[in-house]
Design a protein around this motif. Structure first.
Motif, mmCIF file in Angstrom:
data_model
loop_
_atom_site.group_PDB
_atom_site.id
_atom_site.type_symbol
_atom_site.label_atom_id
_atom_site.label_comp_id
_atom_site.label_asym_id
_atom_site.label_seq_id
_atom_site.Cartn_x
_atom_site.Cartn_y
_atom_site.Cartn_z
ATOM 1 N N PHE A 1 0.741 -1.130 -0.104
ATOM 2 C CA PHE A 1 -0.017 0.150 -0.149
ATOM 3 C C PHE A 1 1.017 1.366 -0.339
ATOM 4 N N LEU A 2 0.531 1.869 -1.178
ATOM 5 C CA LEU A 2 1.487 3.348 -0.992
ATOM 6 C C LEU A 2 1.359 4.317 -0.833
ATOM 7 N N THR A 3 1.303 5.185 -0.081
ATOM 8 C CA THR A 3 0.999 6.837 0.123
ATOM 9 C C THR A 3 2.373 7.596 0.272
ATOM 10 N N ALA A 4 1.812 9.203 0.028
ATOM 11 C CA ALA A 4 2.566 10.344 -0.012
ATOM 12 C C ALA A 4 2.195 11.422 0.401
ATOM 13 N N SER A 5 2.572 12.171 1.124
ATOM 14 C CA SER A 5 1.526 13.866 1.299
ATOM 15 C C SER A 5 1.345 13.817 0.158
ATOM 16 N N LEU A 6 -0.138 14.407 0.747
ATOM 17 C CA LEU A 6 -1.328 15.370 -0.984
ATOM 18 C C LEU A 6 -0.191 15.758 -1.966
ATOM 19 N N GLU A 7 0.632 16.740 -0.911
ATOM 20 C CA GLU A 7 1.733 17.732 -1.326
ATOM 21 C C GLU A 7 2.366 16.857 -2.839
ATOM 22 N N GLU A 8 3.122 16.447 -1.615
ATOM 23 C CA GLU A 8 4.041 15.654 -3.152
ATOM 24 C C GLU A 8 3.289 14.876 -4.301
ATOM 25 N N ARG A 9 2.251 14.495 -3.876
ATOM 26 C CA ARG A 9 1.138 13.290 -5.041
ATOM 27 C C ARG A 9 0.857 14.502 -5.925
ATOM 28 N N ALA A 10 0.582 15.691 -5.802
ATOM 29 C CA ALA A 10 -0.498 16.657 -6.508
ATOM 30 C C ALA A 10 1.199 17.258 -7.195
ATOM 31 N N ARG A 11 2.501 17.152 -6.693
ATOM 32 C CA ARG A 11 3.798 18.029 -7.487
ATOM 33 C C ARG A 11 4.098 16.997 -8.550
ATOM 34 N N ARG A 12 3.930 15.431 -8.404
ATOM 35 C CA ARG A 12 4.427 14.851 -8.986
ATOM 36 C C ARG A 12 2.327 14.580 -10.656
ATOM 37 N N ARG A 13 1.747 14.706 -9.989
ATOM 38 C CA ARG A 13 1.239 14.833 -10.978
ATOM 39 C C ARG A 13 0.710 16.138 -12.025
#
Ligand code: DC
Length: 223
Positions: free
Chosen positions: A145-157
């Motif tokens: 189960f992979l997670t990451a902070s919302l901010e980091e996920r938004a940066r990647r997208r």
């Protein structure tokens, strides 16, 4: 039988990139289950189907043909909708914004999960999605189960979209992801949630290579 590896988590946690690279390194088949939900969403948008109408969505899911091929560049899944290559189109922001609503429909989930299960039964597969370890392949040998902070996920997208020439502000991206997270986690049918025996990995400060290596090592292999 070759192993089945389930990778679940919220949007932008790195699942697809990790799953694709992992499958390539270990010589396994890669299946991006989100691509199937995206293909149905694209078809519904093209046909002007009301996305809140479960009956219409179910009929659409029964009648369209979605073919996933494993021969894209870098082991990417190529997606064909009624014979037409829609690999790029299913990533359009318009599809991303609407796919959670389609994925909430229980009939659509039943149809797609049955196909995904069939592929899983052959073994030797890395499958990524939201319900792979819980519903589609609860018997998988390995679950992550992979997670990451919302901010980091938004940066990647944001970076992904920018590479395609599309610009979107960080705040708007965070907002869109958080709406999708809420719909994916809050739905009644097969909500996004970790399997009880899944290994959790927070990828916020990790590179793709580090995550791939960590998963490979957990499965007793090296990548
Ligand atoms: O991984 P993705 O962003 O391409 O997924 C698109 C959408 O499909 C996402 O909103 C959640 C949904 N989905 C799902 O409900 N179950 C899956 N197994 C895969 C994706």
């Amino acid at each position: 039988m070759k192993p089945r590896i389930a990778i679940d988590g919220p949007a932008g946690a790195g699942k697809s990139t990790v799953a694709r690279a992992l499958a390539q390194a270990l010589g396994l088949t890669y299946l991006d289950t989100g691509a199937m939900y995206r293909a149905i969403t694209l078809s519904a948008l093209r046909k002007g189907i009301n996305l809140s109408d479960a009956g219409d969505l179910a009929r659409l899911a029964q009648h369209i043909s979605i073919e996933i091929r494993n021969d894209g560049p870098d082991n990417q899944n190529m997606v064909f909708l009624d014979g037409q290559d829609v690999t790029e189109e299913i990533r359009l922001p318009e599809v991303s914004r609407n796919v959670s609503v389609v994925a909430r429909c229980p009939q659509v989930r039943t149809i797609l999960a049955a196909r995904q299960r069939q592929i899983g039964m052959r073994g030797g597969v890395v499958m990524d999605g939201r319900d792979i370890g819980t519903i589609v392949m609860p018997e998988a040998e390995y679950k992550f189960f992979l997670t990451a902070s919302l901010e980091e996920r938004a940066r990647r997208r944001q970076a992904e979209l920018e590479a395609k020439g599309e610009k979107i502000g960080l705040a708007q991206m965070m907002n869109e992801l958080s709406v999708r997270d809420q719909i994916d986690s809050g739905r009644e049918c097969a909500p996004l949630c970790p399997a009880a025996d899944a290994v959790h990995i927070d990828t916020t400060e990790m590179t793709i290579e580090q995550v791939v290596r960590k998963i490979a090592v957990s499965t007793g292999r090296s990548a």
